[in-house]
Design a protein around this motif. Structure first.
Motif, short mmCIF file in Angstrom:
data_model
loop_
_atom_site.label_atom_id
_atom_site.label_comp_id
_atom_site.label_asym_id
_atom_site.label_seq_id
_atom_site.Cartn_x
_atom_site.Cartn_y
_atom_site.Cartn_z
N GLN A 192 -10.61 78.31 -15.81
CA GLN A 192 -9.53 77.84 -14.93
C GLN A 192 -8.54 76.94 -15.66
OE1 GLN A 192 -11.24 76.00 -11.45
NE2 GLN A 192 -12.90 77.50 -11.35
N TYR A 193 -8.86 76.55 -16.87
CA TYR A 193 -8.03 75.60 -17.61
C TYR A 193 -7.30 76.32 -18.75
CZ TYR A 193 -10.76 72.06 -15.17
OH TYR A 193 -11.36 71.29 -14.20
N PRO A 194 -5.98 76.30 -18.74
CA PRO A 194 -5.25 76.88 -19.88
C PRO A 194 -5.51 76.05 -21.14
CG PRO A 194 -3.75 75.67 -18.44
CD PRO A 194 -5.08 75.70 -17.74
N LEU A 195 -5.94 76.71 -22.19
CA LEU A 195 -6.37 76.00 -23.38
C LEU A 195 -5.35 76.10 -24.51
CD1 LEU A 195 -10.15 77.03 -23.58
CD2 LEU A 195 -9.16 74.95 -22.58
N ALA A 212 -18.89 80.51 -24.00
CA ALA A 212 -18.27 80.98 -22.76
C ALA A 212 -18.62 82.44 -22.51
CB ALA A 212 -16.76 80.78 -22.82
N ALA A 213 -18.61 83.26 -23.58
CA ALA A 213 -18.93 84.68 -23.44
C ALA A 213 -20.36 84.87 -22.97
CB ALA A 213 -18.70 85.39 -24.77
N GLU A 214 -21.26 83.99 -23.38
CA GLU A 214 -22.65 84.07 -22.94
C GLU A 214 -22.77 83.91 -21.42
OE1 GLU A 214 -24.59 81.08 -25.21
OE2 GLU A 214 -24.62 82.26 -27.08
N LEU A 215 -21.80 83.19 -20.84
CA LEU A 215 -21.78 82.99 -19.38
C LEU A 215 -20.89 84.01 -18.68
CD1 LEU A 215 -21.47 79.09 -19.29
CD2 LEU A 215 -23.54 80.45 -18.98
N GLY A 216 -20.33 84.94 -19.44
CA GLY A 216 -19.44 85.93 -18.86
C GLY A 216 -18.08 85.37 -18.49
N VAL A 217 -17.66 84.29 -19.18
CA VAL A 217 -16.40 83.63 -18.87
C VAL A 217 -15.36 83.99 -19.93
CG1 VAL A 217 -15.23 81.40 -18.63
CG2 VAL A 217 -17.56 81.71 -17.74
N LYS A 218 -14.18 84.40 -19.47
CA LYS A 218 -13.07 84.69 -20.37
C LYS A 218 -12.16 83.47 -20.44
CE LYS A 218 -9.18 87.87 -21.08
NZ LYS A 218 -9.50 88.08 -22.50
N LEU A 219 -11.88 83.01 -21.65
CA LEU A 219 -11.04 81.83 -21.81
C LEU A 219 -9.59 82.16 -21.45
CD1 LEU A 219 -12.32 80.41 -25.23
CD2 LEU A 219 -13.09 79.83 -22.91
N SER A 220 -8.91 81.16 -20.92
CA SER A 220 -7.48 81.27 -20.65
C SER A 220 -6.74 80.59 -21.80
CB SER A 220 -7.13 80.59 -19.32
OG SER A 220 -5.74 80.55 -19.13
N ILE A 221 -6.25 81.38 -22.74
CA ILE A 221 -5.61 80.85 -23.93
C ILE A 221 -4.11 80.70 -23.67
CG2 ILE A 221 -5.24 81.12 -26.40
CD1 ILE A 221 -8.17 80.84 -25.62
N TYR A 239 1.10 71.23 -21.90
CA TYR A 239 1.03 72.67 -22.12
C TYR A 239 -0.37 73.24 -21.86
CZ TYR A 239 5.70 72.87 -24.13
OH TYR A 239 7.06 72.84 -24.30
N GLY A 240 -1.36 72.38 -21.75
CA GLY A 240 -2.70 72.86 -21.51
C GLY A 240 -3.73 71.81 -21.88
N TYR A 241 -4.97 72.27 -22.03
CA TYR A 241 -6.09 71.39 -22.35
C TYR A 241 -6.66 71.78 -23.71
CZ TYR A 241 -6.03 70.17 -17.40
OH TYR A 241 -5.64 69.73 -16.17
N ALA A 242 -7.34 70.84 -24.34
CA ALA A 242 -7.98 71.09 -25.63
C ALA A 242 -9.48 70.88 -25.51
CB ALA A 242 -7.41 70.15 -26.69
N VAL A 243 -10.22 71.52 -26.38
CA VAL A 243 -11.66 71.27 -26.52
C VAL A 243 -11.87 70.72 -27.92
CG1 VAL A 243 -13.98 72.23 -26.49
CG2 VAL A 243 -12.25 73.12 -24.91
N LEU A 244 -12.14 69.41 -28.00
CA LEU A 244 -12.21 68.72 -29.27
C LEU A 244 -13.24 67.60 -29.20
CD1 LEU A 244 -8.38 68.30 -30.00
CD2 LEU A 244 -9.94 69.82 -31.24
#
Length: 308
Positions: A192-195, A212-221, A239-244
């Motif tokens: 749900q979060y644009p990354l 994320a793929a292990e949970l069947g989740v597609k990232l929103s890039i 512009y979005g969120y980061a994973v850091l």
């Protein structure tokens, strides 16, 4: 193929000119041309092509250049390693750092290295972990502090510590975005979060995408950007969120305010390792320098950071 031929080729390739290379090597241009031509004949490949501005590498020349640089560096390290038996280690130490580590540790590492090894020199190379692996295998660097990547038989790695990864957003986004759980986001909801996220060559991208793929989740890039500083700029602009890791925000030179939320179910970690090549022996200087970095420098990077 001999070392003088490789040295001649590397200097011409790096300087883009026989004339400039001849000046650096204190030889004549015809002598240099003969050495490079002998190398081409022996390899049955054209390595250089002349143009109006000097010379350019062919595809074969580009490939040989990477190998030749590593070979010459290995010869220099072998010489320096034997010289170190006489006393204080000397020679050249080439270390590769990921950008996040380099940002925090470079200055202190150089300061302590020069104090510990006054007869030696250090070169710091900053790059993504995937490139550091390539440089280790080619012999361009002695060691690397990097994020763990896929297992490679030619690389020896020792784990240093694990860093938790957080979902980072702008203060403005925090006031307007809906939250499922204040202070935490389950990984199944990350779609749900644009990354704003690094490209596929980056270790953190691999971690996030795989779990994320292990949970069947597609990232929103939303955007792909490799530089952490640029990622934070774009996050700050909304512009979005980061994973850091937390170090990314705590070391922000602009001291901007970001929201930092834990990712849960599962929690994500990136593993920082020190890596060396299994193909090339580690010199006495490199062994002592690596130990110094682990003992004196990396604790600066692992200081506790506060989650807000």
């Amino acid at each position: 193929m001999d070392l003088k031929q490789l040295q001649a080729f590397v200097h011409v390739a790096e300087l883009g000119s026989f004339t400039r290379a001849a000046t650096i090597l204190d030889t004549t241009q015809p002598a240099l041309s003969r050495q490079v031509r002998q190398l081409e004949v022996e390899l049955h490949q054209h390595l250089l092509v002349r143009n109006g501005r000097g010379v350019a590498l062919t595809e074969a020349g580009q490939r040989l250049l990477a190998h030749a640089q590593g070979i010459l560096q290995q010869v220099e390290r072998a010489t320096d390693d034997l010289e170190s038996l006489r006393g204080t280690p000397g020679g050249q130490f080439n270390i590769g750092l990921t950008p996040s580590v380099a940002k925090i540790a470079t200055v202190e590492m150089i300061r302590r290295f020069r104090a510990s090894f006054p007869a030696a020199t250090i070169t710091v190379n900053e790059a993504l972990s995937s490139y550091l692996v390539e440089w280790l295998m080619m012999g361009r660097i002695d060691a690397a502090v990097m994020y763990d990547t896929a297992d490679t038989p030619m690389i020896d790695k020792r784990g240093l510590f694990a860093e938790e990864l957080f979902l980072i957003g702008s203060s403005e986004a925090a006031r307007t975005a809906a939250r499922r759980a204040p202070g935490a986001v389950q990984l199944k909801d990350i779609g749900q979060y644009p990354l704003v996220i690094p490209g596929r060559m980056h270790a953190i991208r691999h971690i996030v995408e795989t779990r994320a793929a292990e949970l069947g989740v597609k990232l929103s890039i939303a955007l792909e950007v490799d530089a952490v500083s640029s990622i934070l700029d774009l996050v700050s602009e909304g512009y979005g969120y980061a994973v850091l890791p937390l170090n990314a925000t705590s070391s922000d030179p602009l001291k901007r305010q970001f929201t930092v939320e834990r990712l849960t179910h599962p929690t994500l970690f990136s593993q920082l390792v020190v890596a060396t090549s299994a193909l090339h022996p580690v010199s006495h200087l490199a062994s002592r320098a690596i130990a110094m970095i682990e003992h004196d420098v990396l604790p600066l990077y692992t200081e506790p950071r506060r989650v807000t």
